[in-house]
Design a protein around this motif. Structure first.
Motif, PDB file in Angstrom:
ATOM      1  N   ALA A 225      81.507  -3.879  50.637  1.00 35.98           N
ATOM      2  CA  ALA A 225      82.860  -3.666  50.114  1.00 35.98           C
ATOM      3  C   ALA A 225      83.319  -4.865  49.285  1.00 35.98           C
ATOM      4  O   ALA A 225      83.920  -4.709  48.210  1.00 35.98           O
ATOM      5  N   THR A 226      83.016  -6.067  49.770  1.00 37.62           N
ATOM      6  CA  THR A 226      83.402  -7.272  49.037  1.00 37.62           C
ATOM      7  C   THR A 226      82.688  -7.339  47.696  1.00 37.62           C
ATOM      8  O   THR A 226      83.295  -7.663  46.655  1.00 37.62           O
ATOM      9  N   ALA A 227      81.380  -7.040  47.720  1.00 34.74           N
ATOM     10  CA  ALA A 227      80.610  -7.074  46.473  1.00 34.74           C
ATOM     11  C   ALA A 227      81.141  -6.042  45.473  1.00 34.74           C
ATOM     12  O   ALA A 227      81.258  -6.323  44.264  1.00 34.74           O
ATOM     13  N   ARG A 228      81.472  -4.865  45.985  1.00 35.25           N
ATOM     14  CA  ARG A 228      81.990  -3.834  45.079  1.00 35.25           C
ATOM     15  C   ARG A 228      83.361  -4.217  44.517  1.00 35.25           C
ATOM     16  O   ARG A 228      83.658  -3.968  43.336  1.00 35.25           O
ATOM     17  N   ARG A 229      84.209  -4.818  45.333  1.00 32.72           N
ATOM     18  CA  ARG A 229      85.527  -5.243  44.831  1.00 32.72           C
ATOM     19  C   ARG A 229      85.362  -6.311  43.748  1.00 32.72           C
ATOM     20  O   ARG A 229      86.068  -6.287  42.721  1.00 32.72           O
ATOM     21  N   ARG A 230      84.445  -7.235  43.999  1.00 37.90           N
ATOM     22  CA  ARG A 230      84.223  -8.280  42.981  1.00 37.90           C
ATOM     23  C   ARG A 230      83.667  -7.664  41.688  1.00 37.90           C
ATOM     24  O   ARG A 230      84.059  -8.058  40.578  1.00 37.90           O
ATOM     25  N   ALA A 231      82.745  -6.719  41.886  1.00 35.49           N
ATOM     26  CA  ALA A 231      82.199  -6.069  40.686  1.00 35.49           C
ATOM     27  C   ALA A 231      83.286  -5.321  39.931  1.00 35.49           C
ATOM     28  O   ALA A 231      83.367  -5.375  38.678  1.00 35.49           O
ATOM     29  N   ASP A 232      84.147  -4.631  40.685  1.00 38.74           N
ATOM     30  CA  ASP A 232      85.238  -3.903  40.034  1.00 38.74           C
ATOM     31  C   ASP A 232      86.198  -4.865  39.338  1.00 38.74           C
ATOM     32  O   ASP A 232      86.710  -4.580  38.231  1.00 38.74           O
ATOM     33  N   THR A 233      86.460  -6.011  39.988  1.00 38.69           N
ATOM     34  CA  THR A 233      87.356  -7.005  39.378  1.00 38.69           C
ATOM     35  C   THR A 233      86.780  -7.546  38.090  1.00 38.69           C
ATOM     36  O   THR A 233      87.465  -7.673  37.050  1.00 38.69           O
TER      37      THR A 233
ATOM     38  N   ALA B  66      81.084   7.289  35.813  1.00 35.46           N
ATOM     39  CA  ALA B  66      80.336   8.358  36.488  1.00 35.46           C
ATOM     40  C   ALA B  66      78.998   7.840  37.007  1.00 35.46           C
ATOM     41  O   ALA B  66      78.556   8.168  38.122  1.00 35.46           O
ATOM     42  N   ALA B  67      78.329   7.004  36.198  1.00 35.66           N
ATOM     43  CA  ALA B  67      77.033   6.441  36.614  1.00 35.66           C
ATOM     44  C   ALA B  67      77.199   5.522  37.836  1.00 35.66           C
ATOM     45  O   ALA B  67      76.408   5.563  38.784  1.00 35.66           O
ATOM     46  N   VAL B  68      78.246   4.691  37.816  1.00 41.77           N
ATOM     47  CA  VAL B  68      78.495   3.797  38.960  1.00 41.77           C
ATOM     48  C   VAL B  68      78.787   4.602  40.222  1.00 41.77           C
ATOM     49  O   VAL B  68      78.304   4.281  41.321  1.00 41.77           O
ATOM     50  N   THR B  69      79.576   5.671  40.068  1.00 40.39           N
ATOM     51  CA  THR B  69      79.906   6.514  41.231  1.00 40.39           C
ATOM     52  C   THR B  69      78.647   7.142  41.822  1.00 40.39           C
ATOM     53  O   THR B  69      78.465   7.172  43.053  1.00 40.39           O
ATOM     54  N   ARG B  70      77.764   7.638  40.930  1.00 38.48           N
ATOM     55  CA  ARG B  70      76.508   8.235  41.420  1.00 38.48           C
ATOM     56  C   ARG B  70      75.633   7.197  42.120  1.00 38.48           C
ATOM     57  O   ARG B  70      75.078   7.456  43.193  1.00 38.48           O
TER      58      ARG B  70
ATOM     59  N   VAL C 285      74.406   7.296  46.026  1.00 33.37           N
ATOM     60  CA  VAL C 285      72.996   7.238  46.434  1.00 33.37           C
ATOM     61  C   VAL C 285      72.767   6.063  47.381  1.00 33.37           C
ATOM     62  O   VAL C 285      72.058   6.178  48.392  1.00 33.37           O
ATOM     63  N   ALA C 286      73.367   4.906  47.060  1.00 35.21           N
ATOM     64  CA  ALA C 286      73.210   3.729  47.920  1.00 35.21           C
ATOM     65  C   ALA C 286      73.800   3.986  49.304  1.00 35.21           C
ATOM     66  O   ALA C 286      73.208   3.602  50.333  1.00 35.21           O
ATOM     67  N   ASP C 287      74.956   4.646  49.365  1.00 36.07           N
ATOM     68  CA  ASP C 287      75.579   4.948  50.659  1.00 36.07           C
ATOM     69  C   ASP C 287      74.708   5.911  51.481  1.00 36.07           C
ATOM     70  O   ASP C 287      74.560   5.739  52.689  1.00 36.07           O
ATOM     71  N   GLN C 288      74.123   6.921  50.827  1.00 32.80           N
ATOM     72  CA  GLN C 288      73.264   7.869  51.526  1.00 32.80           C
ATOM     73  C   GLN C 288      72.009   7.182  52.048  1.00 32.80           C
ATOM     74  O   GLN C 288      71.579   7.411  53.187  1.00 32.80           O
ATOM     75  N   THR C 289      71.417   6.326  51.221  1.00 33.13           N
ATOM     76  CA  THR C 289      70.230   5.569  51.649  1.00 33.13           C
ATOM     77  C   THR C 289      70.554   4.684  52.847  1.00 33.13           C
ATOM     78  O   THR C 289      69.776   4.589  53.806  1.00 33.13           O
ATOM     79  N   LEU C 290      71.715   4.056  52.821  1.00 39.66           N
ATOM     80  CA  LEU C 290      72.119   3.197  53.935  1.00 39.66           C
ATOM     81  C   LEU C 290      72.294   4.005  55.211  1.00 39.66           C
ATOM     82  O   LEU C 290      71.870   3.574  56.297  1.00 39.66           O
ATOM     83  N   ARG C 291      72.906   5.187  55.092  1.00 36.08           N
ATOM     84  CA  ARG C 291      73.084   6.035  56.279  1.00 36.08           C
ATOM     85  C   ARG C 291      71.737   6.454  56.870  1.00 36.08           C
ATOM     86  O   ARG C 291      71.558   6.463  58.095  1.00 36.08           O
ATOM     87  N   GLU C 292      70.790   6.810  56.011  1.00 33.43           N
ATOM     88  CA  GLU C 292      69.463   7.216  56.482  1.00 33.43           C
ATOM     89  C   GLU C 292      68.739   6.051  57.158  1.00 33.43           C
ATOM     90  O   GLU C 292      68.079   6.228  58.196  1.00 33.43           O
ATOM     91  N   GLU C 293      68.839   4.868  56.563  1.00 33.41           N
ATOM     92  CA  GLU C 293      68.187   3.696  57.165  1.00 33.41           C
ATOM     93  C   GLU C 293      68.797   3.368  58.518  1.00 33.41           C
ATOM     94  O   GLU C 293      68.104   2.944  59.448  1.00 33.41           O
ATOM     95  N   ARG C 294      70.115   3.549  58.648  1.00 37.99           N
ATOM     96  CA  ARG C 294      70.765   3.269  59.929  1.00 37.99           C
ATOM     97  C   ARG C 294      70.378   4.299  60.990  1.00 37.99           C
ATOM     98  O   ARG C 294      70.373   3.995  62.183  1.00 37.99           O
ATOM     99  N   ALA C 295      70.066   5.512  60.584  1.00 39.57           N
ATOM    100  CA  ALA C 295      69.699   6.558  61.545  1.00 39.57           C
ATOM    101  C   ALA C 295      68.257   6.422  62.022  1.00 39.57           C
ATOM    102  O   ALA C 295      67.908   6.921  63.094  1.00 39.57           O
ATOM    103  N   GLU C 296      67.397   5.731  61.252  1.00 38.75           N
ATOM    104  CA  GLU C 296      65.972   5.638  61.604  1.00 38.75           C
ATOM    105  C   GLU C 296      65.729   4.989  62.963  1.00 38.75           C
ATOM    106  O   GLU C 296      64.926   5.495  63.757  1.00 38.75           O
ATOM    107  N   PRO C 297      66.360   3.852  63.318  1.00 35.81           N
ATOM    108  CA  PRO C 297      66.108   3.256  64.642  1.00 35.81           C
ATOM    109  C   PRO C 297      66.473   4.189  65.789  1.00 35.81           C
ATOM    110  O   PRO C 297      65.773   4.232  66.810  1.00 35.81           O
ATOM    111  N   ILE C 298      67.577   4.941  65.623  1.00 31.59           N
ATOM    112  CA  ILE C 298      67.983   5.863  66.685  1.00 31.59           C
ATOM    113  C   ILE C 298      66.951   6.978  66.839  1.00 31.59           C
ATOM    114  O   ILE C 298      66.564   7.344  67.954  1.00 31.59           O
ATOM    115  N   GLU C 299      66.499   7.534  65.713  1.00 32.28           N
ATOM    116  CA  GLU C 299      65.494   8.592  65.768  1.00 32.28           C
ATOM    117  C   GLU C 299      64.188   8.075  66.377  1.00 32.28           C
ATOM    118  O   GLU C 299      63.545   8.768  67.173  1.00 32.28           O
TER     119      GLU C 299
END
Length: 371
Positions: A57-65, A96-100, A104-118
């Motif tokens: 979140a901090t990195a994204r805010r700085r990038a947006d700034t 639009a490109a940044v949003t996509r 994708v980064a958020d989905q990848t992060l969610r999948e990586e976080r689910a791997e240890p539980i699985e």
């Protein structure tokens, strides 16, 4: 006379119930440990995720700034050049490109976080399957053991009794010195076989928690004298002299005479076996504090220091090339003594012999004792 419930152990039905209770307790312990792991893992992962989310979140805010500042500079320049509409279209495509990319980064992060539980779920499933297989194997092994013990303790002993009986008859019949000698050899071998069968049955009973120890208050002196008398001939044949040194009174302990005789038999067997010709084996007994202490000393080669602590384990041989036993006698003796609430130990020096000692606790009258 009373039977020590702790030493006597459960009957088969009680033993089965006990096994089921132990398994239920094991399963409960496993569940509790897994809950602890889950809680710790959840806290750990939550802390990691919180930190990661904060960094992102901090990195994204700085990038947006930075992007906003850059666009403000571009807007000032575009107003001067008149390229505002073209810049607006480019910004829409960039947004639009940044949003996509962020999605994708958020989905990848969610999948990586689910791997240890699985992975943990799969590993636990594999563990449960392995545990189930091992329990089935253990159950089959116990059933097989009980079937073998039934054959050994009944059928084999009956056959040995027949062999010993006919050997004794042959020995009494006047049929020549050689036939009498053969009969005696058969008898001695049969006795050893019978003792081995008894040892194997006792070891299995110990493993099942069902070794019977029936205690009564009695004088220990006759038991010791019986043991020594039984071994006089064997000691004489080996060129070993037996001696006793007993205190005047050896009363006050509650014990199982047959089982204590079994302990003495095992200790005397070893002492005579490892004594040199012309050696002396001494049996001593006296009151020591709140116990009656019995010891059997020999003048053998002694036990190496690294074997003293493990000499009472099952199937242990002090010498690997020694085939005069299977290493059960001392283990059984230890279990019997512990079943009486006593202790057993060995003292030895190489070249100077060994002393095996055990204690039997003095007891209050049986009417007042909680055995």
């Amino acid at each position: 006379m009373t039977t020590d419930s702790a030493a006597n152990g459960p009957d088969p039905a009680e033993y089965q119930t006990s096994q089921e209770a132990e398994r239920a307790q094991t399963d409960q312990s496993l569940r509790l440990e897994r809950e602890k792991v889950d809680d710790a893992l959840s806290e750990h992962l939550a802390a990691i995720e919180e930190t990661a989310d904060t960094v992102i979140a901090t990195a994204r805010r700085r990038a947006d700034t930075l992007l906003a500042a850059a666009r403000a500079d571009t807007d000032r320049h575009s107003q001067a050049t008149g390229a505002t509409s073209l810049i607006g279209r480019e910004r829409n495509r960039e947004d639009a490109a940044v949003t996509r990319e962020r999605a994708v980064a958020d989905q990848t992060l969610r999948e990586e976080r689910a791997e240890p539980i699985e992975l943990l779920v799969r590993e636990r499933g594999d563990t449960d399957n392995d545990l189930s297989v091992e329990r089935e194997r253990a159950d089959l092994a116990l059933v097989t053991r009980d079937q073998v013990l039934a054959i050994v303790s009944h059928d084999l002993r009956d056959m040995l009794g027949v062999v010993l009986g006919f050997a004794a008859l042959i020995e009494k019949v006047p049929s020549g010195d050689q036939a009498t000698s053969y009969a005696r050899r058969i008898g001695r071998s049969g006795v050893r076989m019978e003792r081995l069968v008894g040892d194997l049955v006792d070891v299995a009973s110990i493993a099942a928690g069902a070794l019977a120890v029936t205690r009564e208050q009695a004088d220990l002196t006759p038991v010791i004298i019986e043991a020594v008398d039984t071994f006089h001939q064997r000691a004489a044949d080996a060129g070993v002299r037996l001696a006793v040194d007993l205190a005047p009174s050896l009363t006050g302990a509650a014990f199982d005479p047959a089982r204590v005789l079994q302990v003495l038999t095992n200790l005397l067997t070893n002492a005579i076996k490892f004594s040199p010709p012309a050696g002396v084996v001494v049996v001593r007994a006296s009151r020591v504090g709140d116990d009656i202490q019995v010891s059997v000393s020999d003048e053998g080669s002694g036990i190496p220091a690294d074997k003293i602590e493990v000499v009472f384990e099952r199937f242990l041989q002090v010498r690997q090339d020694d085939r005069r036993g299977v290493g059960l006698g001392l283990y059984i003796a230890k279990c019997i003594v512990q079943g009486h609430g006593g202790r057993i130990w060995a003292d030895s020096q190489l070249g100077q012999g060994s002393t095996f000692s055990f204690t039997l606790p003095l007891a209050a009258p049986l009417a007042d004792a909680a055995l």
